[in-house]
Design a protein around this motif. Sequence first.
Motif: not given
Length: 170
Positions: A1-3, A9-12
């Motif tokens: 995963m890139s930082l 991103g949308p909230p989960e």
Amino acid sequence: MSLQSSSAGPPEFDSRQFRDALSQFATGVTIITTRLPDGTFLGLTASSFNSVSLDPPLVLWSLAQKANSLPVFTGNSHYVINILSGKQAALAERFAKRIENRFEGVEFELSHTGLPILKGVAAWFECHNRSRYPEGDHVIFVGEVERCDVTPQPALVFHNGKFSATTPAK
């Protein structure tokens, strides 16, 4: 995963889960005071207080953009942040309610700029309204502290939807 992302991103999670998670962080409780253009005192309960810098002495707090008092706090040059003591939960509740005169029967003295410093608080900060930053549904106020005082005593905290007073950890 890139930082290396340019946006979040949308909230989960939903807003209730977010509020529940936030409630697990104990916060101090303050009453921020200032004055309306006609000289009437204005005050509100806020738990969004934090230090920013020692040199220069800066603190911050935030206020909802939908708050009726936002134009007053945005336009005034000064405000006082009163850190409530552990015995002042009723005062916190009073200044959180929509009532006509929150200051009626409340003991206070006036700061150098003529703003209410509430009696019995653990500490207070008289601040110049240095800067404001709209973020999300709130405005973050950064105050440059011109004067402050402290009366060491247990502070009022808000945790999991309830008020309590601080006690030393064992």
